[in-house]
Design a protein around this motif. Structure first.
Motif, mmCIF file in Angstrom:
data_model
loop_
_atom_site.group_PDB
_atom_site.id
_atom_site.type_symbol
_atom_site.label_atom_id
_atom_site.label_comp_id
_atom_site.label_asym_id
_atom_site.label_seq_id
_atom_site.Cartn_x
_atom_site.Cartn_y
_atom_site.Cartn_z
ATOM 1 N N VAL A 75 77.882 36.787 67.207
ATOM 2 C CA VAL A 75 78.879 37.107 66.274
ATOM 3 C C VAL A 75 79.583 38.413 66.796
ATOM 4 C CG1 VAL A 75 79.526 37.850 63.907
ATOM 5 C CG2 VAL A 75 77.854 35.950 64.215
ATOM 6 N N GLN A 76 78.940 39.471 67.090
ATOM 7 C CA GLN A 76 79.425 40.629 67.809
ATOM 8 C C GLN A 76 80.184 40.639 68.979
ATOM 9 O OE1 GLN A 76 75.690 42.738 67.930
ATOM 10 N NE2 GLN A 76 75.840 43.555 65.774
ATOM 11 N N ASN A 123 71.170 44.784 70.641
ATOM 12 C CA ASN A 123 70.256 44.318 69.508
ATOM 13 C C ASN A 123 68.755 44.068 69.522
ATOM 14 O OD1 ASN A 123 72.208 44.015 67.515
ATOM 15 N ND2 ASN A 123 72.895 42.238 68.369
ATOM 16 N N THR A 136 75.777 43.034 73.813
ATOM 17 C CA THR A 136 75.386 43.045 72.517
ATOM 18 C C THR A 136 73.778 42.485 72.135
ATOM 19 O OG1 THR A 136 76.259 40.737 72.150
ATOM 20 C CG2 THR A 136 77.635 42.726 71.528
ATOM 21 N N LYS A 153 73.479 36.739 65.950
ATOM 22 C CA LYS A 153 73.880 38.243 65.443
ATOM 23 C C LYS A 153 74.625 38.666 66.562
ATOM 24 C CE LYS A 153 72.201 42.736 64.171
ATOM 25 N NZ LYS A 153 71.033 43.589 63.852
ATOM 26 N N SER A 154 74.058 38.499 68.013
ATOM 27 C CA SER A 154 74.751 39.027 69.019
ATOM 28 C C SER A 154 75.937 38.197 69.328
ATOM 29 C CB SER A 154 73.783 39.017 70.275
ATOM 30 O OG SER A 154 72.609 39.708 70.020
ATOM 31 N N LYS A 190 83.546 38.998 68.503
ATOM 32 C CA LYS A 190 84.415 40.128 67.746
ATOM 33 C C LYS A 190 84.972 40.951 69.005
ATOM 34 C CE LYS A 190 83.236 41.579 63.901
ATOM 35 N NZ LYS A 190 82.744 42.360 62.797
ATOM 36 N N ALA A 191 83.879 41.274 69.899
ATOM 37 C CA ALA A 191 84.395 42.163 71.041
ATOM 38 C C ALA A 191 85.513 41.477 71.822
ATOM 39 C CB ALA A 191 83.116 42.447 71.861
#
Length: 447
Positions: free
Chosen positions: A439-440, A403, A399, A436-437, A443-444
């Motif tokens: 959070v992603q 980004n 991620t 940001k990374s 989720k992954a």
């Protein structure tokens, strides 16, 4: 990015560092240019360099002062015959490094990189003890999770099993102690944990018989273990142990040197002077491969004598002390000193650490470690069990690249080491991209 047919063919014809080419081809990155703290891939996408190349570009990429120094040197001399003479600019680098190293470390042998510097230090120590009439002192004590380079001696000194088991059996005579982090669940007090780890090193030396132990080699801040950062007292205790048992103390400052940790060398930041410093990476800010072994003058004096005595250091490399690399190294050191960048790294490092501490709100960060502009974040499944979370690290690596951020992920921790020229706004951009990374990535992995 999408590869051309030619690029894919050529990737299949080379070997990538510590990674499978087949996996790389699924999400490749081919870099076309760099400037300051940014990369651009072949398609023109920008990436923020959060790791200084790989702990290399302390002044950022293509720093004008360094580039100009190399260009000027190209007009004068690009190679000197090492078996016949030495370049004047190489002598200038020897003087320059001796002027900024810890007191007493004034003898310098330049090399082409960090691994060469480590190999030279190991050989120098063994030859030193033979010439001192104590040939039985040949063993080295390193640390588990430590990493000192990819050559055979450096691998043997390292404590990273997965990086060396394919090449075993290793060279004999290399022992390992545990770093302080290995005992942190046993001790509630971090200082006492470090004292125990330091005493363990002395116990190992005594158990092996000090008359067989030549040296101790450690990274002031351990990279491959997850930016392991012992206390200053830990290093004072190592110094005292080595003095008691007549053992040479070697600091591998390939990553921590040249301003990154708030002083020119991390040994100065920790307040402990080793007998030898091995350096590389940041010496030329990545412009040309270079390294250097910096030695206590009293040790170097043991190699002085008549040619018939055979006391000269029996070691050398064709491109060691290369004129262009030396010119680049001098320019880097001058910039670090004149702009007071090591002190600036200490201030900026506190800003970076504060931003990383804020990641603890996600519940998957055990600890933020490091000094100056060398910081690491340990990832765990939860802060109750503190179990490693490699799945999150693997996702974060993907991620973050997506980004436009280059991190060091390994995989239950990640590290940042921005260039010393960074502004607070640059660090804020990096921290924002990490968040940001993260959070992603969470989720992954279904969190």
């Amino acid at each position: 990015m999408k590869l051309t047919q030619r690029e894919e063919m050529l990737l299949r014809r080379t070997f990538l560092d510590y990674r499978q080419t087949k996996d790389f081809l699924q999400d490749p990155l081919v870099i076309s240019r760099a400037e300051g703290m940014s990369y651009w891939d072949r398609d023109g996408k920008r990436y923020v360099d959060g790791i200084g190349g790989i702990f290399v570009a302390g002044l950022g990429h293509r720093h004008p002062r360094v580039i100009d120094a190399v260009r000027a040197q190209m007009d004068r001399l690009t190679f000197a015959p090492p078996l016949h003479g030495i370049a004047d600019v190489t002598l200038d680098l020897v003087e320059k490094l001796g002027s900024v190293a810890p007191a007493g470390l004034t003898c310098v042998k330049p090399f082409s990189g960090g691994s060469e510097s480590v190999e030279a230090a190991l050989k120098l120590v063994r030859q030193y003890w033979k010439q001192a009439g104590r040939p039985g002192k040949y063993k080295f004590v390193g640390r588990y999770q430590g990493f000192h380079g990819g050559t055979f001696g450096a691998m043997a000194a390292s404590g990273t099993g997965r990086r060396k088991t394919a090449f075993e059996p290793q060279m004999p005579g290399f022992l390992k102690a545990w770093p302080p982090t290995h005992f942190r669940d046993t001790f509630a007090d971090w200082d006492e944990c470090n004292r125990f780890a330091a005493r363990q090193v002395e116990d190992l030396i005594v158990s092996e018989d000090p008359e067989t132990v030549a040296g101790v080699i450690v990274e002031p801040i351990g990279n491959t273990g997850g930016i392991i950062t012992p206390t200053p007292e830990y290093y004072r205790m190592l110094r005292e142990t080595c003095d008691r048992h007549h053992v040479i103390l070697i600091f591998d400052e390939i990553i921590t040197g040249y301003g990154r940790c708030g002083a020119m060398f991390a040994s100065q930041a920790f307040g402990t002077t080793p007998d030898i410093i091995c350096g590389g990476k940041g010496l030329t800010s990545g412009v040309i491969p270079a390294g250097a072994m910096i030695v206590r003058q009293e040790m170097a004096d043991a190699f002085w004598g008549d040619a018939a005595e055979g006391r000269e250091f029996a070691h050398g490399h064709t491109f060691a002390g290369h004129p262009l690399a030396c010119a680049a190294g001098i320019a880097v050191i001058d910039e670090l000193v004149e702009k007071e960048l090591p002190a600036r790294a200490e201030v900026l490092g506190r800003h970076l650490a504060a931003g990383l501490e804020a990641l603890k709100r996600f519940g998957v960060v055990r600890e933020v470690r490091g000094r100056g502009l060398l910081r690491g974040v340990e990832l765990v499944k939860d802060t109750a069990s503190n179990a490693p979370f490699p799945e999150l690290g693997a996702a974060l690596k993907k991620t973050s690249l997506a980004n436009g951020l280059v991190l060091r992920v390994d995989p239950s921790w990640f590290a940042l080491a921005p260039a010393l020229i960074a502004e607070e706004s640059d660090l804020d951009e990096i921290i924002g991209l990490v968040e940001k990374s993260m959070v992603q990535a969470l989720k992954a992995v279904g969190r």
